[in-house]
Design a protein around this motif. Structure first.
Motif, short mmCIF file in Angstrom:
data_model
loop_
_atom_site.label_atom_id
_atom_site.label_comp_id
_atom_site.label_asym_id
_atom_site.label_seq_id
_atom_site.Cartn_x
_atom_site.Cartn_y
_atom_site.Cartn_z
N VAL A 8 -45.98 24.87 -4.50
CA VAL A 8 -44.92 25.74 -3.99
C VAL A 8 -44.53 26.73 -5.07
N GLY A 9 -44.51 28.01 -4.73
CA GLY A 9 -44.14 29.04 -5.69
C GLY A 9 -42.64 29.06 -5.91
N VAL A 10 -42.25 29.11 -7.17
CA VAL A 10 -40.84 29.22 -7.53
C VAL A 10 -40.69 30.34 -8.54
N GLU A 11 -39.48 30.86 -8.65
CA GLU A 11 -39.25 31.98 -9.55
C GLU A 11 -38.92 31.54 -10.96
N ALA A 12 -38.26 30.40 -11.09
CA ALA A 12 -37.86 29.96 -12.42
C ALA A 12 -37.66 28.45 -12.42
N VAL A 13 -38.01 27.83 -13.53
CA VAL A 13 -37.76 26.41 -13.73
C VAL A 13 -37.16 26.27 -15.12
N GLU A 14 -35.99 25.65 -15.18
CA GLU A 14 -35.32 25.42 -16.46
C GLU A 14 -35.09 23.93 -16.61
N TYR A 15 -35.24 23.42 -17.83
CA TYR A 15 -35.06 22.00 -18.09
C TYR A 15 -34.04 21.82 -19.21
N PHE A 26 -35.83 29.50 -6.15
CA PHE A 26 -36.95 29.77 -5.26
C PHE A 26 -36.60 30.93 -4.32
N ASP A 27 -37.61 31.53 -3.77
CA ASP A 27 -37.45 32.67 -2.86
C ASP A 27 -37.21 32.13 -1.45
N GLN A 28 -35.98 32.26 -0.96
CA GLN A 28 -35.61 31.73 0.35
C GLN A 28 -36.36 32.39 1.50
N GLU A 29 -36.87 33.60 1.27
CA GLU A 29 -37.61 34.28 2.33
C GLU A 29 -39.00 33.68 2.52
N LYS A 30 -39.53 33.06 1.48
CA LYS A 30 -40.89 32.53 1.53
C LYS A 30 -40.97 31.02 1.56
N THR A 31 -39.94 30.33 1.07
CA THR A 31 -40.00 28.89 0.91
C THR A 31 -38.76 28.23 1.50
N ALA A 36 -38.91 23.25 -1.19
CA ALA A 36 -38.66 23.47 -2.62
C ALA A 36 -38.08 22.22 -3.27
N VAL A 37 -37.21 21.51 -2.55
CA VAL A 37 -36.64 20.26 -3.08
C VAL A 37 -37.74 19.23 -3.31
N VAL A 38 -38.58 19.02 -2.32
CA VAL A 38 -39.66 18.03 -2.44
C VAL A 38 -40.61 18.41 -3.57
N ALA A 39 -40.98 19.67 -3.66
CA ALA A 39 -41.91 20.10 -4.71
C ALA A 39 -41.29 19.92 -6.10
N THR A 40 -40.02 20.29 -6.24
CA THR A 40 -39.36 20.17 -7.54
C THR A 40 -39.18 18.71 -7.92
N LEU A 41 -38.76 17.89 -6.97
CA LEU A 41 -38.56 16.47 -7.25
C LEU A 41 -39.89 15.80 -7.62
N ALA A 42 -40.95 16.14 -6.93
CA ALA A 42 -42.27 15.58 -7.26
C ALA A 42 -42.68 15.97 -8.67
N GLU A 63 -31.27 21.21 8.74
CA GLU A 63 -29.92 21.67 8.39
C GLU A 63 -29.90 22.22 6.96
N LEU A 64 -30.61 21.55 6.06
CA LEU A 64 -30.69 22.02 4.68
C LEU A 64 -31.34 23.40 4.63
N ASP A 65 -32.42 23.57 5.36
CA ASP A 65 -33.10 24.87 5.41
C ASP A 65 -32.18 25.94 5.98
N ALA A 66 -31.41 25.60 7.02
CA ALA A 66 -30.49 26.56 7.64
C ALA A 66 -29.38 26.96 6.67
N LEU A 67 -28.91 26.01 5.88
CA LEU A 67 -27.85 26.27 4.91
C LEU A 67 -28.28 27.32 3.89
N VAL A 68 -29.55 27.28 3.51
CA VAL A 68 -30.02 28.09 2.40
C VAL A 68 -30.77 29.35 2.85
N ARG A 69 -30.82 29.61 4.12
CA ARG A 69 -31.49 30.85 4.55
C ARG A 69 -30.89 32.03 3.82
N VAL A 70 -31.64 33.07 3.69
CA VAL A 70 -31.23 34.24 2.91
C VAL A 70 -29.82 34.68 3.29
#
Length: 118
Positions: A8-15, A26-31, A36-42, A63-70
């Motif tokens: 999954v493409g993401v724009e930035a990862v900070e640790y 992550f880009d809400q228009e594409k992902t 994004a949660v599953v990819a990041t957690l994995a 519902e999570l996806d709807a919350l974060v739509r652009v």
């Protein structure tokens, strides 16, 4: 996109090493947020996403996806916070995910409480 995690493409990862917190944007228009949660957690758990417990066992992915739509930025931030696979996860409506291992949160709270007692 800046990088790819678990396909999954993401724009930035900070640790943040001291807390073990990972912050991903992550880009809400594409992902979708759930993906994004599953990819990041994995990535955090260094495992294949299919090895994780299904996200829907903890939160309604639609519902999570709807919350974060652009969002246009004028509505402020809305976020969802939940625990999955032993990690505290917060998903912000502006496309940012933070994941912290629960044991790190417990240690941090315990240490803060000890400092308050001094």
């Amino acid at each position: 996109m800046g990088t790819t995690i678990s396909g999954v493409g993401v724009e930035a990862v900070e640790y943040a090493q001291e807390s073990g917190t990972v912050r991903t944007q992550f880009d809400q228009e594409k992902t979708p947020a759930s993906m994004a949660v599953v990819a990041t957690l994995a990535d955090v758990m260094d495992t294949d996403p299919v090895e994780l417990d299904p996200l829907h066992s903890t939160v309604d992915a639609d519902e999570l996806d709807a919350l974060v739509r652009v969002r246009n930025g004028t509505n402020g931030d809305t976020h969802a916070a939940f625990t999955h696979e032993g990690h505290a996860i917060t998903v912000h409506s502006y496309g940012v995910i933070t994941i912290t291992p629960e044991n790190e949160l417990t240690v941090e709270k315990h240490e803060r409480g000890r400092e308050d007692d001094v």
